[in-house]
Design an enzyme around this catalytic site. Structure first.
Site, PDB file in Angstrom:
ATOM      1  N   TYR A 120     -14.071  -3.249   9.625  1.00  0.00           N
ATOM      2  CA  TYR A 120     -12.736  -2.628   9.655  1.00  0.00           C
ATOM      3  C   TYR A 120     -12.103  -2.836  11.043  1.00  0.00           C
ATOM      4  O   TYR A 120     -10.949  -3.253  11.166  1.00  0.00           O
ATOM      5  CB  TYR A 120     -12.848  -1.142   9.324  1.00  0.00           C
ATOM      6  CG  TYR A 120     -11.529  -0.403   9.402  1.00  0.00           C
ATOM      7  CD1 TYR A 120     -10.632  -0.451   8.334  1.00  0.00           C
ATOM      8  CD2 TYR A 120     -11.175   0.321  10.534  1.00  0.00           C
ATOM      9  CE1 TYR A 120      -9.404   0.212   8.409  1.00  0.00           C
ATOM     10  CE2 TYR A 120      -9.962   0.994  10.615  1.00  0.00           C
ATOM     11  CZ  TYR A 120      -9.088   0.936   9.550  1.00  0.00           C
ATOM     12  OH  TYR A 120      -7.866   1.587   9.617  1.00  0.00           O
TER      13      TYR A 120
ATOM     14  N   GLY B  64      -0.955   7.807   1.348  1.00  0.00           N
ATOM     15  CA  GLY B  64      -1.103   7.872   2.801  1.00  0.00           C
ATOM     16  C   GLY B  64       0.129   7.429   3.588  1.00  0.00           C
ATOM     17  O   GLY B  64       1.271   7.799   3.284  1.00  0.00           O
TER      18      GLY B  64
ATOM     19  N   GLY C  16       1.519   4.479   3.935  1.00  0.00           N
ATOM     20  CA  GLY C  16       2.448   3.589   3.226  1.00  0.00           C
ATOM     21  C   GLY C  16       3.401   4.362   2.335  1.00  0.00           C
ATOM     22  O   GLY C  16       4.601   4.052   2.257  1.00  0.00           O
TER      23      GLY C  16
ATOM     24  N   GLY D  97       0.839  -1.206   0.000  1.00  0.00           N
ATOM     25  CA  GLY D  97       0.000   0.000   0.000  1.00  0.00           C
ATOM     26  C   GLY D  97       0.865   1.243   0.000  1.00  0.00           C
ATOM     27  O   GLY D  97       0.598   2.212   0.713  1.00  0.00           O
ATOM     28  N   ALA D  98       1.897   1.220  -0.856  1.00  0.00           N
ATOM     29  CA  ALA D  98       2.936   2.261  -0.789  1.00  0.00           C
ATOM     30  C   ALA D  98       2.661   3.466  -1.684  1.00  0.00           C
ATOM     31  O   ALA D  98       3.490   4.366  -1.751  1.00  0.00           O
ATOM     32  CB  ALA D  98       4.291   1.644  -1.163  1.00  0.00           C
TER      33      ALA D  98
HETATM   34  N1  LIG Z   1      -5.873   6.901   8.256  1.00  0.00           N
HETATM   35  C1  LIG Z   1      -5.997   6.566   9.539  1.00  0.00           C
HETATM   36  O1  LIG Z   1      -6.462   7.360  10.380  1.00  0.00           O
HETATM   37  C2  LIG Z   1      -5.566   5.204   9.998  1.00  0.00           C
HETATM   38  C3  LIG Z   1      -5.664   4.923  11.363  1.00  0.00           C
HETATM   39  C4  LIG Z   1      -5.277   3.681  11.824  1.00  0.00           C
HETATM   40  C5  LIG Z   1      -4.783   2.746  10.951  1.00  0.00           C
HETATM   41  N2  LIG Z   1      -4.693   3.039   9.616  1.00  0.00           N
HETATM   42  C6  LIG Z   1      -4.154   1.990   8.732  1.00  0.00           C
HETATM   43  O2  LIG Z   1      -3.098   2.529   7.964  1.00  0.00           O
HETATM   44  C7  LIG Z   1      -2.948   1.755   6.766  1.00  0.00           C
HETATM   45  C8  LIG Z   1      -2.803   2.694   5.590  1.00  0.00           C
HETATM   46  O3  LIG Z   1      -4.006   3.425   5.446  1.00  0.00           O
HETATM   47  P1  LIG Z   1      -4.050   4.959   5.015  1.00  0.00           P
HETATM   48  O4  LIG Z   1      -4.840   5.671   6.034  1.00  0.00           O
HETATM   49  O5  LIG Z   1      -2.707   5.432   4.651  1.00  0.00           O
HETATM   50  O6  LIG Z   1      -5.008   4.890   3.732  1.00  0.00           O
HETATM   51  P2  LIG Z   1      -4.707   5.009   2.160  1.00  0.00           P
HETATM   52  O7  LIG Z   1      -4.021   6.273   1.853  1.00  0.00           O
HETATM   53  O8  LIG Z   1      -5.990   4.702   1.501  1.00  0.00           O
HETATM   54  O9  LIG Z   1      -3.660   3.835   1.928  1.00  0.00           O
HETATM   55  C9  LIG Z   1      -4.081   2.505   1.828  1.00  0.00           C
HETATM   56  C10 LIG Z   1      -3.161   1.804   0.869  1.00  0.00           C
HETATM   57  O10 LIG Z   1      -3.573   0.439   0.750  1.00  0.00           O
HETATM   58  C11 LIG Z   1      -3.798   0.157  -0.620  1.00  0.00           C
HETATM   59  N3  LIG Z   1      -4.807  -0.868  -0.831  1.00  0.00           N
HETATM   60  C12 LIG Z   1      -6.114  -0.862  -0.481  1.00  0.00           C
HETATM   61  N4  LIG Z   1      -6.719  -1.972  -0.927  1.00  0.00           N
HETATM   62  C13 LIG Z   1      -5.772  -2.695  -1.570  1.00  0.00           C
HETATM   63  C14 LIG Z   1      -5.783  -3.927  -2.244  1.00  0.00           C
HETATM   64  N5  LIG Z   1      -6.892  -4.659  -2.393  1.00  0.00           N
HETATM   65  N6  LIG Z   1      -4.626  -4.368  -2.808  1.00  0.00           N
HETATM   66  C15 LIG Z   1      -3.501  -3.639  -2.700  1.00  0.00           C
HETATM   67  N7  LIG Z   1      -3.426  -2.460  -2.072  1.00  0.00           N
HETATM   68  C16 LIG Z   1      -4.571  -1.995  -1.511  1.00  0.00           C
HETATM   69  C17 LIG Z   1      -4.251   1.465  -1.214  1.00  0.00           C
HETATM   70  O11 LIG Z   1      -4.167   1.424  -2.622  1.00  0.00           O
HETATM   71  P3  LIG Z   1      -5.166   2.346  -3.534  1.00  0.00           P
HETATM   72  O12 LIG Z   1      -4.649   3.740  -3.411  1.00  0.00           O
HETATM   73  O13 LIG Z   1      -5.045   1.736  -4.873  1.00  0.00           O
HETATM   74  O14 LIG Z   1      -6.519   2.191  -2.910  1.00  0.00           O
HETATM   75  C18 LIG Z   1      -3.261   2.402  -0.548  1.00  0.00           C
HETATM   76  O15 LIG Z   1      -2.021   2.304  -1.180  1.00  0.00           O
HETATM   77  C19 LIG Z   1      -4.152   0.837   6.708  1.00  0.00           C
HETATM   78  O16 LIG Z   1      -3.783  -0.463   7.132  1.00  0.00           O
HETATM   79  C20 LIG Z   1      -5.116   1.466   7.697  1.00  0.00           C
HETATM   80  O17 LIG Z   1      -6.002   0.516   8.244  1.00  0.00           O
HETATM   81  C21 LIG Z   1      -5.067   4.246   9.117  1.00  0.00           C
END
Ligand SMILES: NC(=O)c1ccc[n+]([C@@H]2O[C@H](COP(=O)([O-])OP(=O)(O)OC[C@H]3O[C@@H](n4cnc5c(N)ncnc54)[C@H](OP(=O)(O)O)[C@@H]3O)[C@@H](O)[C@H]2O)c1
Length: 290
Positions: free
Chosen positions: A165, A14, A16, A10-11
């Site tokens: 989630y 966000g 990643g 997920g790089a």
């Molecule tokens: N944001 C928060 O407040 C928060 C809080 C706690 C934990 N987290 C965790 O942090 C991690 C990153 O999330 P983020 O907030 O940075 O959100 P994000 O920007 O949406 O990043 C998520 C990443 O995962 C990828 N992804 C989603 N579905 C996928 C799939 N089926 N196959 C391959 N890649 C996939 C996305 O790709 P696409 O761009 O193509 O969708 C994106 O690169 C997640 O595990 C999330 O649960 C986030």
């Protein structure tokens, strides 16, 4: 990090993206795993802009597909003799109940089973160096569910995207503890991370307008931290020397803290492990296998 090799899922966006960027800028070779080639190439180009080297690679895999995760594992084995860090970060939040091609509820598949399967596939490579590190990006939202619902893991009786989630993030913590308990060698460390409330688009991608609106309000009103700030603990665990000795912990702000009381229940953690083995068709977790 100059002689280190890191895999970050997920790089492209966000947390990643910021994790991959920081590790590359610290000198590490980085293998970015993204679902979309276009988004992956754009993110790779951005990371390379001010990077002191050009060892930033891109591999494409949809982490909802076990076949694609196995192909990803195979490609990493073909191209690299060892890896030092695996950051399981790719995550999703989906408002409606959907299933993957493997017949698994999509959020649980991407957020938990993909971590479980990719770690299994890359374990032999993590094990060959001085000691590998696994970072599982979880969330404090795991505390919103009392326990893992073994009777109805896909929550079909009353599906709600937020509950699904939260359960998947609980699974991240349970997996981390069980992996730490079962791992046959001490050299590889495994930890779970709470990044905080982070101003990303995770709540806008596969959600209903109402959930998207709620996410926009929440990340603004609660002053979500920037993705770079949200990535700080993942980067710390992936790169800092003192973190190489710490394993089986839940981290927030670069410090260990307690997770939910339930997440320490060894019996259910073992049960989730067995359930995950079966769902991924894995016979021996710490043996190489595709
Ligand atoms: N944001 C928060 O407040 C928060 C809080 C706690 C934990 N987290 C965790 O942090 C991690 C990153 O999330 P983020 O907030 O940075 O959100 P994000 O920007 O949406 O990043 C998520 C990443 O995962 C990828 N992804 C989603 N579905 C996928 C799939 N089926 N196959 C391959 N890649 C996939 C996305 O790709 P696409 O761009 O193509 O969708 C994106 O690169 C997640 O595990 C999330 O649960 C986030």
């Amino acid at each position: 990090m100059q002689h280190k090799r890191c895999v970050v899922t997920g790089a492209n966006s966000g947390i990643g993206f910021e994790t991959a960027k920081a590790l590359a800028h610290k000198g590490a070779e980085v293998i970015m795993v993204c679902r979309s080639e276009d988004k992956g190439l754009a993110a790779q180009a951005k990371i390379l802009e001010n990077c002191p080297h050009d060892r930033v690679h891109l591999l494409i895999a949809d982490m909802s597909s076990q076949q694609q995760i196995r192909e990803l594992g195979s490609a990493i084995h073909d191209q690299y003799s060892e890896i030092d860090v695996l950051v399981n970060n790719a995550g999703t939040w989906i408002s409606d109940l959907t299933y993957t091609e493997d017949g698994v509820e999509t959020v649980l598949a991407v957020n938990h089973l993909a971590y479980f399967l990719l770690t299994h596939l890359l374990w032999p490579l993590l094990n060959t160096g001085e000691g590998g590190r696994i970072v599982n990006v979880a969330s404090d939202s795991h505390k919103q569910v009392k326990q893992f619902n073994f009777a109805d893991p896909y929550l079909t009786q009353s599906y709600h995207g937020l509950r699904s989630y939260a359960q998947s993030k609980l699974a991240n913590v349970m997996f981390t503890y069980e992996l730490d308990r079962r791992k046959p060698i001490d050299g590889v460390v495994t930890n779970a991370v709470q990044p905080g409330l982070v101003y990303t688009d995770i709540g806008l991608k596969r959600t209903t307008w109402l959930h998207a609106f709620a996410w926009k309000v929440r990340r603004s009103l609660w002053r979500g931290v920037t993705p770079a700030e949200g990535a700080a603990t993942s980067i710390y665990l992936a790169s800092q020397p003192e973190a190489a000795q710490k394993s089986g912990l839940y981290w927030d702000n670069c410090r260990p803290k307690p997770s939910s009381a339930y997440s320490y229940q060894e019996e259910d953690n073992a049960r989730l492990w067995e359930w995950s083995l079966e769902k991924c068709g894995i016979e021996a977790y710490f043996a190489p296998g595709f």
